[in-house]
Scaffold this motif. Structure first.
Motif, PDB file in Angstrom:
ATOM      1  N   ARG A 135      -7.484   3.814  -8.066  1.00  0.00           N
ATOM      2  CA  ARG A 135      -7.973   3.829  -6.755  1.00  0.00           C
ATOM      3  C   ARG A 135      -7.912   2.480  -6.237  1.00  0.00           C
ATOM      4  O   ARG A 135      -8.101   1.494  -6.653  1.00  0.00           O
ATOM      5  CB  ARG A 135      -9.575   4.319  -6.673  1.00  0.00           C
TER       6      ARG A 135
ATOM      7  N   LYS B 298       3.775   9.616  -4.324  1.00  0.00           N
ATOM      8  CA  LYS B 298       2.900   9.686  -3.138  1.00  0.00           C
ATOM      9  C   LYS B 298       1.581   9.593  -3.566  1.00  0.00           C
ATOM     10  O   LYS B 298       1.272  10.198  -4.814  1.00  0.00           O
ATOM     11  CB  LYS B 298       3.034  10.883  -2.309  1.00  0.00           C
ATOM     12  N   PRO B 299       0.681   8.975  -2.869  1.00  0.00           N
ATOM     13  CA  PRO B 299      -0.694   9.032  -3.359  1.00  0.00           C
ATOM     14  C   PRO B 299      -1.236  10.531  -3.016  1.00  0.00           C
ATOM     15  O   PRO B 299      -0.713  11.149  -2.221  1.00  0.00           O
ATOM     16  CB  PRO B 299      -1.498   8.090  -2.190  1.00  0.00           C
TER      17      PRO B 299
ATOM     18  N   GLY C  47       0.885  -1.277  -0.052  1.00  0.00           N
ATOM     19  CA  GLY C  47       0.113   0.072   0.204  1.00  0.00           C
ATOM     20  C   GLY C  47       0.754   1.270   0.053  1.00  0.00           C
ATOM     21  O   GLY C  47       0.287   2.421  -0.348  1.00  0.00           O
ATOM     22  N   LYS C  48       2.127   1.169   0.308  1.00  0.00           N
ATOM     23  CA  LYS C  48       3.001   2.358   0.100  1.00  0.00           C
ATOM     24  C   LYS C  48       3.457   2.991  -1.090  1.00  0.00           C
ATOM     25  O   LYS C  48       3.734   3.920  -1.515  1.00  0.00           O
ATOM     26  CB  LYS C  48       4.303   1.890   0.796  1.00  0.00           C
TER      27      LYS C  48
ATOM     28  N   GLN D 267      -5.366   9.840   0.585  1.00  0.00           N
ATOM     29  CA  GLN D 267      -5.158   8.530   1.310  1.00  0.00           C
ATOM     30  C   GLN D 267      -5.939   8.545   2.609  1.00  0.00           C
ATOM     31  O   GLN D 267      -6.232   9.882   2.974  1.00  0.00           O
ATOM     32  CB  GLN D 267      -3.808   8.219   1.801  1.00  0.00           C
TER      33      GLN D 267
ATOM     34  N   TYR E 104      -7.338   3.216   2.098  1.00  0.00           N
ATOM     35  CA  TYR E 104      -7.676   3.806   0.686  1.00  0.00           C
ATOM     36  C   TYR E 104      -6.786   4.874   0.308  1.00  0.00           C
ATOM     37  O   TYR E 104      -6.336   5.493   0.766  1.00  0.00           O
ATOM     38  CB  TYR E 104      -9.051   4.372   0.887  1.00  0.00           C
ATOM     39  N   ARG E 105      -6.538   4.845  -1.108  1.00  0.00           N
ATOM     40  CA  ARG E 105      -5.273   5.426  -1.675  1.00  0.00           C
ATOM     41  C   ARG E 105      -5.981   5.837  -3.110  1.00  0.00           C
ATOM     42  O   ARG E 105      -6.330   4.834  -3.759  1.00  0.00           O
ATOM     43  CB  ARG E 105      -3.880   4.691  -1.695  1.00  0.00           C
ATOM     44  N   GLU E 106      -5.516   7.054  -3.624  1.00  0.00           N
ATOM     45  CA  GLU E 106      -5.591   7.391  -4.917  1.00  0.00           C
ATOM     46  C   GLU E 106      -4.493   7.732  -5.532  1.00  0.00           C
ATOM     47  O   GLU E 106      -3.752   8.425  -4.931  1.00  0.00           O
ATOM     48  CB  GLU E 106      -6.664   8.522  -4.980  1.00  0.00           C
ATOM     49  N   TRP E 107      -3.980   7.010  -6.654  1.00  0.00           N
ATOM     50  CA  TRP E 107      -2.754   7.293  -7.317  1.00  0.00           C
ATOM     51  C   TRP E 107      -2.945   8.007  -8.678  1.00  0.00           C
ATOM     52  O   TRP E 107      -3.896   7.367  -9.488  1.00  0.00           O
ATOM     53  CB  TRP E 107      -2.008   5.854  -7.341  1.00  0.00           C
TER      54      TRP E 107
END
Length: 200
Positions: free
Chosen positions: A170, A132-133, A105-106, A136, A149-152
């Motif tokens: 996402r 970096k996202p 997740g990183k 998050q 939760y993350r968005e890239w």
């Protein structure tokens, strides 16, 4: 990953032949849910999907949910032109970081060692715009469960390096259950489906 009971009221098993063999287990839904089908996942997680979304177990722990156009629904993860999202289990998570290291997740889910095809067009290459996202936090996945939760930010470039399109990847990660949902198409309704999930 999927214990896989798909259900759609009034749909015969023969209508689901395009799905994986595990989709043969059918049950009837209540009349008020006739426009949905259920998808049971590891750890007791159950999603109620719109009936028009199609589920394909591409291989163990790699399940694609197709929500629109898709020429090759059983294609590999980076097959372009397939509207939908992925539900991934431990085997996929184990190789989900670049160079096939475990996903944590990183960094974005990216099971590859080189430039892959852009989801929107196979003529372009995919890259992430930042290490970096851009978003998050935690997101609800059914009662009592929250996903990381993350968005890239994703950029698709031509062979000359010109930016041709931008999109967002996402990710919803449930580390204890070992389930990861990855969406590159900003799938309408997906956040709600996950928020309304059930756990048994």
């Amino acid at each position: 990953m999927i214990t896989s009971r798909f259900a759609a009221a009034g749909v015969a098993a023969a209508a689901l032949v395009s799905l994986s063999p595990v989709a043969a287990l059918l049950t009837a839904l209540p009349a008020e849910a006739a426009s949905t089908r259920t998808l049971e996942l590891r750890g007791g997680l159950t999603l109620r999907l719109p009936a028009e979304w199609r589920v394909y177990e591409v291989r163990s722990d790699w399940t694609r949910v197709v929500t629109g156009r898709c020429a090759k629904p059983k294609g590999s993860y980076f097959t372009p032109g397939c509207d939908g999202f992925w539900i991934l289990g431990p085997k996929a998570i184990k190789v989900g970081h670049e160079s096939f290291n475990p996903y944590t997740g990183k960094t974005p889910f990216y099971p590859a060692t080189d430039v892959q095809l852009c989801p929107a067009d196979r003529k372009w290459g995919l890259s992430f715009a930042s290490a970096k996202p851009r978003v998050q936090g935690l997101r609800q996945v059914g009662p009592g469960h929250k996903a990381a939760y993350r968005e890239w930010a994703v950029v698709c470039r031509s062979t000359t390096g010109k930016v041709k399109s931008r999109l967002t990847q996402r990710e919803w990660y449930l580390p204890q259950t070992r389930i990861l949902v990855v969406d590159q198409w900003n799938t309408p309704g997906l956040s709600g489906v996950l928020a309304r999930a059930r756990w048994r």
